[in-house]
Design an enzyme around this catalytic site. Structure first.
Site, short mmCIF file in Angstrom:
data_model
loop_
_atom_site.label_atom_id
_atom_site.label_comp_id
_atom_site.label_asym_id
_atom_site.label_seq_id
_atom_site.Cartn_x
_atom_site.Cartn_y
_atom_site.Cartn_z
N ASN A 231 -15.92 -47.81 30.32
CA ASN A 231 -16.92 -47.55 29.28
C ASN A 231 -18.23 -48.21 29.67
O ASN A 231 -18.27 -49.30 30.26
CB ASN A 231 -16.44 -47.99 27.90
CG ASN A 231 -15.99 -49.42 27.79
OD1 ASN A 231 -15.55 -50.02 28.77
ND2 ASN A 231 -16.08 -49.98 26.61
N ILE A 232 -19.31 -47.50 29.36
CA ILE A 232 -20.66 -47.96 29.72
C ILE A 232 -21.50 -47.92 28.44
O ILE A 232 -21.85 -46.83 27.96
CB ILE A 232 -21.28 -47.06 30.81
CG1 ILE A 232 -20.35 -46.98 32.03
CG2 ILE A 232 -22.66 -47.58 31.21
CD1 ILE A 232 -20.73 -45.90 33.04
N GLU A 233 -21.74 -49.08 27.89
CA GLU A 233 -22.47 -49.15 26.61
C GLU A 233 -23.98 -49.20 26.84
O GLU A 233 -24.46 -49.33 27.98
CB GLU A 233 -21.96 -50.35 25.81
CG GLU A 233 -20.49 -50.19 25.49
CD GLU A 233 -19.92 -51.25 24.55
OE1 GLU A 233 -20.57 -52.30 24.35
OE2 GLU A 233 -18.82 -51.01 24.03
N CYS B 19 -17.70 -43.30 27.11
CA CYS B 19 -16.33 -43.84 27.18
C CYS B 19 -15.78 -43.76 28.60
O CYS B 19 -16.23 -42.96 29.42
CB CYS B 19 -15.41 -43.05 26.27
SG CYS B 19 -15.69 -43.25 24.52
N GLU C 190 -12.94 -42.57 29.68
CA GLU C 190 -12.32 -41.29 30.04
C GLU C 190 -13.37 -40.28 30.48
O GLU C 190 -13.17 -39.52 31.41
CB GLU C 190 -11.56 -40.71 28.83
CG GLU C 190 -10.44 -41.58 28.30
CD GLU C 190 -10.91 -42.54 27.21
OE1 GLU C 190 -12.00 -43.12 27.34
OE2 GLU C 190 -10.16 -42.71 26.24
N CYS D 35 -10.52 -41.34 22.29
CA CYS D 35 -11.25 -40.93 21.08
C CYS D 35 -11.37 -39.39 21.05
O CYS D 35 -11.13 -38.70 22.05
CB CYS D 35 -12.62 -41.58 21.02
SG CYS D 35 -13.86 -40.82 22.09
N CYS E 223 -13.66 -37.73 23.70
CA CYS E 223 -13.05 -37.68 25.04
C CYS E 223 -11.95 -36.62 25.11
O CYS E 223 -11.82 -35.91 26.11
CB CYS E 223 -12.50 -39.05 25.44
SG CYS E 223 -13.83 -40.21 25.78
N1 THU Z 1 -14.05 -46.43 24.16
C1 THU Z 1 -13.66 -45.82 25.31
O1 THU Z 1 -14.15 -46.13 26.40
N2 THU Z 1 -12.73 -44.85 25.22
C2 THU Z 1 -12.16 -44.42 24.06
O2 THU Z 1 -11.44 -43.44 24.04
C3 THU Z 1 -12.40 -45.16 22.81
C4 THU Z 1 -13.54 -46.11 22.84
C5 THU Z 1 -15.08 -47.47 24.23
C6 THU Z 1 -16.40 -47.08 23.61
C7 THU Z 1 -17.00 -48.44 23.30
O3 THU Z 1 -17.67 -48.91 24.44
C8 THU Z 1 -15.81 -49.32 23.03
O4 THU Z 1 -14.67 -48.63 23.52
C9 THU Z 1 -15.59 -49.65 21.57
O5 THU Z 1 -15.54 -48.49 20.81
#
Ligand code: THU
Length: 130
Positions: free
Chosen positions: A42-44, A53, A55, A90, A93
């Site tokens: 995940n890259i915020e 996310c 995935e 999620c 994804c």
């Molecule tokens: N996140 C994912 O990378 N994949 C998912 O399927 C659910 C959520 C990440 C997004 C965010 O950076 C962190 O988890 C918290 O929601």
């Protein structure tokens, strides 16, 4: 490739997670029919909603390299380094994965192997818009 090994690659990919806002690290390891593996994290972003996310990072890497057929994805997520609680993909994804996977595509989580259709049984597909 054993699915337990694929899961460990997802845990490893979570090590690159850029998640300074949520503190939740996620890694994904996507196994292509060819045997190639594409990992992602995940890259915020400071704007929050532009977060990508793990995935989607993995599948966008694969498709951008010309790979579009897949067998399985492993997903691992943790706020504290303990990846034993399942991190379910999620909805966004799942919809992106849906474009490229069958109902029996394997979703490997810490609690075992699931089929894609468990998560998105009535998916929105291209036949709906024709
Ligand atoms: N996140 C994912 O990378 N994949 C998912 O399927 C659910 C959520 C990440 C997004 C965010 O950076 C962190 O988890 C918290 O929601």
């Amino acid at each position: 490739m054993k699915y337990s090994e694929l899961f460990q690659l997802a845990v490893k990919a979570a090590g690159n997670s850029y998640s300074k806002y949520s503190g939740f690290s996620v890694g994904a390891a996507l196994l292509a029919e060819s045997g190639e593996i594409f990992t992602g994290c995940n890259i915020e972003n400071a704007s929050y909603s532009l977060t990508n996310c793990a995935e989607r990072t993995a599948i966008f890497k694969a498709v951008s390299e010309g790979i579009t057929e897949f067998k399985a994805i492993a997903v691992a997520g943790s706020a504290d380094g303990d990846f034993s609680r399942p991190c379910t993909p999620c909805g966004a994804c799942l919809q992106v994965l849906s474009e490229f996977c069958s109902d029996d595509f394997a979703v490997v989580l810490s609690d075992g192997v699931h089929s894609f259709s468990e998560f998105l049984p009535k998916r929105f597909t291209e036949d709906k818009i024709k």
